[in-house]
Every structure is written in structure tokens, then in C-alpha cells.
Design a protein around this motif. Structure first.
Motif, PDB file in Angstrom:
ATOM      1  N   GLU A  90       0.831  -1.209   0.000  1.00  0.00           N
ATOM      2  CA  GLU A  90       0.000   0.000   0.000  1.00  0.00           C
ATOM      3  C   GLU A  90       0.866   1.260   0.000  1.00  0.00           C
ATOM      4  N   LEU A  91       1.898   1.256   0.849  1.00  0.00           N
ATOM      5  CA  LEU A  91       2.802   2.402   0.924  1.00  0.00           C
ATOM      6  C   LEU A  91       3.563   2.593  -0.388  1.00  0.00           C
ATOM      7  N   LEU A  92       3.952   1.498  -0.993  1.00  0.00           N
ATOM      8  CA  LEU A  92       4.668   1.565  -2.266  1.00  0.00           C
ATOM      9  C   LEU A  92       3.772   2.124  -3.372  1.00  0.00           C
ATOM     10  N   GLU A  93       2.532   1.668  -3.422  1.00  0.00           N
ATOM     11  CA  GLU A  93       1.580   2.188  -4.417  1.00  0.00           C
ATOM     12  C   GLU A  93       1.333   3.682  -4.206  1.00  0.00           C
ATOM     13  N   ALA A  94       1.138   4.059  -2.959  1.00  0.00           N
ATOM     14  CA  ALA A  94       0.888   5.479  -2.652  1.00  0.00           C
ATOM     15  C   ALA A  94       2.116   6.328  -2.993  1.00  0.00           C
ATOM     16  N   THR A  95       3.298   5.803  -2.736  1.00  0.00           N
ATOM     17  CA  THR A  95       4.527   6.523  -3.073  1.00  0.00           C
ATOM     18  C   THR A  95       4.665   6.666  -4.578  1.00  0.00           C
ATOM     19  N   ALA A  96       4.382   5.606  -5.317  1.00  0.00           N
ATOM     20  CA  ALA A  96       4.452   5.677  -6.788  1.00  0.00           C
ATOM     21  C   ALA A  96       3.506   6.755  -7.304  1.00  0.00           C
ATOM     22  N   LYS A  97       2.292   6.795  -6.779  1.00  0.00           N
ATOM     23  CA  LYS A  97       1.330   7.816  -7.194  1.00  0.00           C
ATOM     24  C   LYS A  97       1.853   9.218  -6.852  1.00  0.00           C
ATOM     25  N   TYR A  98       2.401   9.368  -5.663  1.00  0.00           N
ATOM     26  CA  TYR A  98       2.913  10.659  -5.215  1.00  0.00           C
ATOM     27  C   TYR A  98       4.051  11.150  -6.115  1.00  0.00           C
ATOM     28  N   ILE A  99       5.002  10.273  -6.428  1.00  0.00           N
ATOM     29  CA  ILE A  99       6.131  10.749  -7.230  1.00  0.00           C
ATOM     30  C   ILE A  99       5.738  10.973  -8.687  1.00  0.00           C
ATOM     31  N   LEU A 100       4.698  10.299  -9.153  1.00  0.00           N
ATOM     32  CA  LEU A 100       4.197  10.611 -10.495  1.00  0.00           C
ATOM     33  C   LEU A 100       3.648  12.034 -10.542  1.00  0.00           C
ATOM     34  N   GLU A 101       3.039  12.447  -9.465  1.00  0.00           N
ATOM     35  CA  GLU A 101       2.448  13.788  -9.404  1.00  0.00           C
ATOM     36  C   GLU A 101       3.466  14.869  -9.039  1.00  0.00           C
ATOM     37  N   ASN A 102       4.491  14.513  -8.239  1.00  0.00           N
ATOM     38  CA  ASN A 102       5.398  15.511  -7.676  1.00  0.00           C
ATOM     39  C   ASN A 102       6.854  15.395  -8.086  1.00  0.00           C
ATOM     40  N   GLY A 103       7.224  14.297  -8.715  1.00  0.00           N
ATOM     41  CA  GLY A 103       8.612  14.104  -9.094  1.00  0.00           C
ATOM     42  C   GLY A 103       9.466  13.652  -7.927  1.00  0.00           C
ATOM     43  N   VAL A 104      10.778  13.558  -8.180  1.00  0.00           N
ATOM     44  CA  VAL A 104      11.684  13.060  -7.153  1.00  0.00           C
ATOM     45  C   VAL A 104      12.805  14.021  -6.786  1.00  0.00           C
ATOM     46  N   SER A 105      13.030  15.046  -7.581  1.00  0.00           N
ATOM     47  CA  SER A 105      14.196  15.894  -7.354  1.00  0.00           C
ATOM     48  C   SER A 105      14.172  16.601  -5.999  1.00  0.00           C
ATOM     49  N   ASP A 106      13.007  16.967  -5.491  1.00  0.00           N
ATOM     50  CA  ASP A 106      12.904  17.636  -4.183  1.00  0.00           C
ATOM     51  C   ASP A 106      12.277  16.727  -3.122  1.00  0.00           C
ATOM     52  N   LEU A 107      12.204  15.444  -3.394  1.00  0.00           N
ATOM     53  CA  LEU A 107      11.464  14.540  -2.515  1.00  0.00           C
ATOM     54  C   LEU A 107      12.074  14.479  -1.118  1.00  0.00           C
ATOM     55  N   SER A 108      11.227  14.729  -0.150  1.00  0.00           N
ATOM     56  CA  SER A 108      11.593  14.630   1.258  1.00  0.00           C
ATOM     57  C   SER A 108      10.612  13.672   1.909  1.00  0.00           C
ATOM     58  N   LEU A 109      11.105  12.846   2.816  1.00  0.00           N
ATOM     59  CA  LEU A 109      10.253  11.813   3.400  1.00  0.00           C
ATOM     60  C   LEU A 109       9.084  12.351   4.212  1.00  0.00           C
ATOM     61  N   ARG A 110       9.288  13.383   4.973  1.00  0.00           N
ATOM     62  CA  ARG A 110       8.197  13.878   5.831  1.00  0.00           C
ATOM     63  C   ARG A 110       6.985  14.356   5.024  1.00  0.00           C
ATOM     64  N   PRO A 111       7.187  15.224   4.027  1.00  0.00           N
ATOM     65  CA  PRO A 111       6.022  15.627   3.226  1.00  0.00           C
ATOM     66  C   PRO A 111       5.381  14.447   2.482  1.00  0.00           C
ATOM     67  N   LEU A 112       6.215  13.535   1.979  1.00  0.00           N
ATOM     68  CA  LEU A 112       5.679  12.338   1.318  1.00  0.00           C
ATOM     69  C   LEU A 112       4.830  11.540   2.303  1.00  0.00           C
ATOM     70  N   ALA A 113       5.388  11.272   3.470  1.00  0.00           N
ATOM     71  CA  ALA A 113       4.667  10.487   4.469  1.00  0.00           C
ATOM     72  C   ALA A 113       3.344  11.147   4.846  1.00  0.00           C
ATOM     73  N   ARG A 114       3.393  12.450   5.069  1.00  0.00           N
ATOM     74  CA  ARG A 114       2.175  13.199   5.413  1.00  0.00           C
ATOM     75  C   ARG A 114       1.132  13.063   4.293  1.00  0.00           C
ATOM     76  N   ALA A 115       1.577  13.195   3.054  1.00  0.00           N
ATOM     77  CA  ALA A 115       0.657  13.143   1.907  1.00  0.00           C
ATOM     78  C   ALA A 115       0.022  11.766   1.731  1.00  0.00           C
ATOM     79  N   ILE A 116       0.741  10.719   2.104  1.00  0.00           N
ATOM     80  CA  ILE A 116       0.184   9.372   1.905  1.00  0.00           C
ATOM     81  C   ILE A 116      -0.361   8.768   3.197  1.00  0.00           C
ATOM     82  N   GLY A 117      -0.411   9.600   4.248  1.00  0.00           N
ATOM     83  CA  GLY A 117      -1.074   9.177   5.486  1.00  0.00           C
ATOM     84  C   GLY A 117      -0.266   8.234   6.361  1.00  0.00           C
TER      85      GLY A 117
END
Length: 155
Positions: free
Chosen positions: A6-33
Motif C-alpha cells: 500500500e505504501l509503495l503504491e501510494a509513493t508511486a502515485k505521489y512521485i508521479l504527481e510531484n517528481g523526485v528531485s525535491d522529494l523529502s520523506l516527511r512531506p511524502l509520508a504526510r501526503a500518503i497518510g
């Protein structure tokens, strides 16, 4: 589906929308619950999480291509579809970052290229990047048709 999946699917969706160059774990985690520490628990590191998510995305693209049972030109039209442009943007973002950060993205890029095992990736990369930069579908499609004729392909 396991929590890791589930976390992997949510992460894949998130990076498709936001990219990876500025990816930080806290905002990612917050966005995927979830919490950043839970992502580290399941994946070991930010880098392994991103690599795993990129692999999921790569497999989706390749699975779509195989299900199409189509010509290269059919796949070209599929790739140019509005729905698929986030995939293209992410792929080019990662391929662009990899030379500067090979420890993080080099393994993924090698796997992606090796999995296609064809010169077509170079042709598609160039023409798709050209299309994304110019929006000129007619000219880039004409170039693909010319390439196909040169290698003895259909169009």
C-alpha cells in the motif's frame, strides 16, 4: 495487499504527481497518510523506497506495452496520451538526475534500460523529450515513421 505494498503504491502515485528531485520523506509520508519512520522501517532508506516506487512505475509502463500487443507506432501514440505524460516526465527527471547522483538513481536507470534491451529506448527518449518540449506531435511522429522504415519496421 500488505501495508508495505500500500505504501509503495501510494509513493508511486505521489512521485508521479510531484517528481523526485525535491522529494523529502516527511512531506511524502504526510501526503500518503503515514510517518517517515514507518517508510524507513518498511524500505530501509529513502533511496530504496524511491527505487522501489520507480520500479513499480516502470513495470506498469512495460506491462501496458505488452498487453497492447502493438507496433512501436501504436506504443508511441499510447505514450503521447495525456494520461501517460506524468510517467514520461518522471522518467526523464530521473534519467536527468542519475548522472549527478548515480548512487541513488544509477541502479534504477541501468535496470530500466536493460529491461527494454533495445535501441528503441534511445529513439523514444529523444522523440518523446522533443515532443514534451515542443508539443509537435506531427513532426515527431513523422520522425518515428522514418526510423521504422529505416530499420525495416511496419510504418
Amino acid at each position: 495487499m500488505t501495508r508495505r505494498e500500500e505504501l509503495l503504491e501510494a509513493t508511486a502515485k505521489y512521485i508521479l504527481e510531484n517528481g523526485v528531485s525535491d522529494l523529502s520523506l516527511r512531506p511524502l509520508a504526510r501526503a500518503i497518510g503515514t510517518k517517515a519512520r514507518l517508510l524507513i522501517y518498511h524500505f530501509g532508506s529513502r533511496e530504496k523506497l524511491i527505487e522501489s516506487a520507480l520500479t513499480v512505475i516502470l513495470r506498469r509502463i512495460q506491462d501496458d506495452f505488452l498487453r497492447m500487443n502493438a507496433s512501436v507506432l501504436d506504443f508511441w501514440h499510447w505514450a503521447l496520451g495525456l494520461r501517460n505524460q506524468p510517467y514520461l516526465r518522471l522518467i526523464f527527471e530521473v534519467h536527468g538526475i542519475a548522472p549527478r547522483n548515480p548512487r541513488m538513481y544509477g541502479g534504477y536507470v541501468r535496470e530500466a534500460i536493460e529491461s527494454w534491451k533495445t535501441i528503441m529506448i534511445a529513439v523514444f527518449d529523444g522523440l518523446l523529450m522533443d515532443f514534451l518540449a515542443t508539443g509537435d506531435r506531427k513532426r515527431t511522429t513523422r520522425a518515428l515513421r522514418l526510423f521504422m522504415r529505416k530499420i525495416g519496421g511496419r510504418p
